[in-house]
Design an enzyme around this catalytic site. Structure first.
Site, PDB file in Angstrom:
ATOM      1  N   LYS A 295      29.983  58.718  52.035  1.00  0.00           N
ATOM      2  CA  LYS A 295      30.731  57.819  51.145  1.00  0.00           C
ATOM      3  C   LYS A 295      32.082  58.470  50.830  1.00  0.00           C
ATOM      4  CE  LYS A 295      29.908  55.371  46.709  1.00  0.00           C
ATOM      5  NZ  LYS A 295      28.940  55.230  45.587  1.00  0.00           N
TER       6      LYS A 295
ATOM      7  N   SER B  34      27.559  50.566  44.744  1.00  0.00           N
ATOM      8  CA  SER B  34      28.876  50.800  45.282  1.00  0.00           C
ATOM      9  C   SER B  34      28.862  51.515  46.632  1.00  0.00           C
ATOM     10  CB  SER B  34      29.712  51.621  44.296  1.00  0.00           C
ATOM     11  OG  SER B  34      29.161  52.927  44.142  1.00  0.00           O
TER      12      SER B  34
ATOM     13  N   SER C  90      23.940  52.273  42.498  1.00  0.00           N
ATOM     14  CA  SER C  90      24.853  52.297  43.651  1.00  0.00           C
ATOM     15  C   SER C  90      24.261  52.812  44.957  1.00  0.00           C
ATOM     16  CB  SER C  90      26.107  53.106  43.324  1.00  0.00           C
ATOM     17  OG  SER C  90      26.947  52.346  42.498  1.00  0.00           O
TER      18      SER C  90
END
Ligand SMILES: *[C@@H]1O[C@H](CO)[C@@H](O)[C@H](O)[C@H]1NC(C)=O
Ligand SMILES: *[C@@H]1O[C@H](CO)[C@@H](O)[C@H](O)[C@H]1NC(C)=O
Ligand SMILES: *[C@@H]1O[C@H](CO)[C@@H](O)[C@H](O)[C@H]1NC(C)=O
Ligand SMILES: *[C@@H]1O[C@H](CO)[C@@H](O)[C@H](O)[C@H]1NC(C)=O
Length: 566
Positions: free
Chosen positions: A116, A198, A222
């Protein structure tokens, strides 16, 4: 050069010479072994193939790069990946040589993993770490994030940076999966579907084999939500099990880094490597001195005699998801679990009404982001604070505040002047009380439970988020074909075939048990395999497409040295 590199270098050339002198005459054409399908391939399967010389890490990196190219900005334009690692091929080649000479370092040697974009990589790799924001483009972190340093030491290859909700969904009221740098990502399970977030790009990439596995981060939902939506296993570890040093933060009280994978076994392998105490993140000092080997929890009978509680008030409210969840209770019972249903949280009303989390996250965001930026070696845009970020976004509105859907920075604005005052500390104490003592721990104690189960899409992430407690999610089911697809605004919130997950929650540092329960359920159901992404979202490139040379191996060097025929 390091000692190990020097010896790798010389051993390689000695072996090369021996191969040419003695190997050539006996060279045999290997019957090509069936190569793993990269859509589903597990870490163990790839590691075996690498060790047997069926393919190399260079082949793997090339194949993943090509798969990313097929679907990221072309075809279904899933926008899962922001950057590729320009050093990945070189690192793969070095790791291939090391494998041939010294053998593999362990299960992640030469395995490509996507990160990420809020997880820092050392500047020598040549990648940015920006949480998807142009405000941090070109910024130089002082070092790898600790989780990346651990992956690197284990021989894993950082393949690139995954798209995400910008600033891990802390900028404003934005559609999930959007960042200024990465654009609007979408799920591979239905055209234009919301990937949730997310860790959206990490979810998309893992789901369709754009990397062997990915890392995500969770503050509240997330990892769990994009894993659920993308038919994946996701582990949101206890806060403090995995270091957040070098991770662009929202909140030191709630952030945690975890794997997003196609199987529980892969997640267990990665968690074992990235977990552990870190002097750079003193929340990790609360974790057990020795990290368990989570792969030892992978037992098919792990649910025998295990008591699982169902807090019905926190179910998802989606009839299809809740129906599949109820059906899973039957399966869990067949696997030997004792289902305690209902097993409500004694403080459910207070949890549902509480706004303490917002108070905590507002102040944490302001101070923790500022602290992260202060620790950078260079910040070309000169931003230092949330106030600077708000101004930056206004000054770069065409890239960051993109109409019609992506203009909000309401959370930044709400947090800009927050303070860590008495109200903040009271809210933090209330969160711990509500989430831990009177929440998850009370529920486990009252009903004498080993774990709590819920659909991943219910009120599931919040009690664990404010408590800092773990969750593991495994595939549970899919929206039925007769569901009507909603209209895109800009993404589609529900559609036929969209996956959803089953979550196991427990007390602090109970990951070992939770991994076992999730594994037993996964092995009995294999729900992930029941449905694939939509056809255009399935990359076609496989290892054979990038392995141009036919490979020959000498009879005595099998598994040691694989040479392309001259
Ligand atoms: C990282 O950002 C710099 C600009 O600061 C850019 O030159 C570079 O190409 C970026 N790296 C990648 C891989 O996009
Ligand atoms: C964590 O570290 C900071 C300084 O880096 C220190 O001020 C703080 O007291 C430490 N907290 C704990 C719980 O050890
Ligand atoms: C925080 O939680 C406590 C305990 O439930 C509650 O009394 C208080 O109103 C909550 N505060 C906020 C801001 O929600
Ligand atoms: C925060 O404080 C600054 C300086 O006092 C002020 O200009 C700004 O409007 C405030 N922001 C909010 C959201 O109240």
């Amino acid at each position: 050069m390091q000692q190990r590199e020097v010896s790798v270098f010389w051993t390689f050339f000695v072996l090369l010479a021996l191969q040419f002198l003695f190997g050539g005459a006996h060279a045999i054409l290997r019957i090509p072994a069936p190569l793993p399908d990269l859509y589903e391939a597990s870490i163990t399967e790839l590691q075996d193939g690498l060790n047997q010389g069926h393919f190399t890490s260079v082949d793997l990196v090339k194949a993943y790069f090509s798969r990313i190219e097929e679907v990221n900005l072309q075809g279904p334009t899933l926008r899962a990946v922001i950057e590729l690692n320009p050093s990945a091929l070189k690192q793969a080649a070095e790791l291939d040589i090391e494998r041939q000479t010294l053998g593999p370092r362990g299960p992640l040697h030469g395995i490509p993993i996507l990160l990420k974009d809020n997880i820092a990589t050392h500047v020598s790799d040549g990648m940015n770490t920006t949480a998807g924001s142009f405000a941090l483009l070109g910024s130089v972190p002082p070092r790898d994030a600790t989780v990346v340093a651990k992956l690197r030491a284990a021989g894993a290859i950082s393949l690139g940076k995954a798209n995400l909700c910008e600033w891990a969904h802390s900028r404003g009221n934005l559609p999930s999966g959007f960042s200024g740098r990465g654009g609007q990502s979408t799920s591979p399970y239905f055209p234009l579907a919301d990937p949730l977030g997310s860790s959206s790009g990490s979810g998309i990439a893992s789901a369709i084999g754009l990397a062997t596995a990915t890392l995500g981060t969770e503050t509240d939902g997330s990892i769990i939500l994009p894993s659920s939506r993308q038919n994946l296993v996701g582990i949101k570890p206890t806060v403090g099990l995995t270091s957040r040093a070098g991770v662009i933060p929202i909140s030191e009280n709630q952030d945690t880094v975890g794997p997003m994978t196609r199987s529980v076994a892969d997640a267990a392998i990665i968690l074992t490597i990235i977990a552990g105490r870190d002097p750079l993140d003193n929340h990790t000092l609360a974790s057990p001195a020795r990290v368990p080997d989570f792969t030892k929890a992978l037992k098919k009978d792990a649910l025998k005699g295990v008591r699982l509680g169902v807090p019905r008030r926190f179910l998802s409210g989606d009839p299809n998801i809740d129906k599949a969840f109820d059906a899973s209770l039957v399966t869990l019972k067949e696997l030997g679990a004792i289902i305690v249903d209902p097993a409500e949280f004694p403080d459910a009303d207070e949890l549902l009404a509480s706004r303490n989390e917002t108070v905590v996250l507002k102040a944490d965001l302001k101070f923790d982001v500022q602290k992260y930026i202060a620790g950078l070696l260079e910040v070309p845009t000169g931003v230092k604070t949330l106030t600077d970020l708000i101004a930056f976004n206004i000054a770069h509105a065409s890239e960051e505040l993109v109409p019609p859907y992506w203009t909000s920075q309401s959370q930044f604005i709400a947090a800009e002047n927050s303070t860590r005052d008495a109200a903040y500390f009271a809210a933090l104490a209330a969160d711990h009380d509500l989430g831990r003592a009177r929440g998850i721990d009370a529920t486990l104690a009252i009903f004498n439970l080993d774990a709590i189960i819920l659909p991943a899409d219910g009120f599931t992430s919040t009690p664990a988020a404010i408590a800092g407690y773990p969750i593991i999610t495994v595939p549970l089911g899919f929206q039925p074909d007769n569901v009507k697809a909603t209209s895109p605004r800009p993404t589609i919130s529900n559609a036929p075939g969209l996956p959803f997950g089953l979550s196991f929650l427990g007390t602090a540092f109970s990951e070992f048990k939770l991994v076992g329960y999730a594994f037993a359920y996964e092995q009995a159901t294999h729900t992930r395999l029941k449905r694939s992404a939509f056809p255009a979202a399935i990359p076609k490139t496989q290892l054979t497409d990038v392995m141009k040379e036919v490979r020959f191996v000498g009879p005595h060097s099998e598994g040691l040295l694989v040479l392309p025929m001259a």
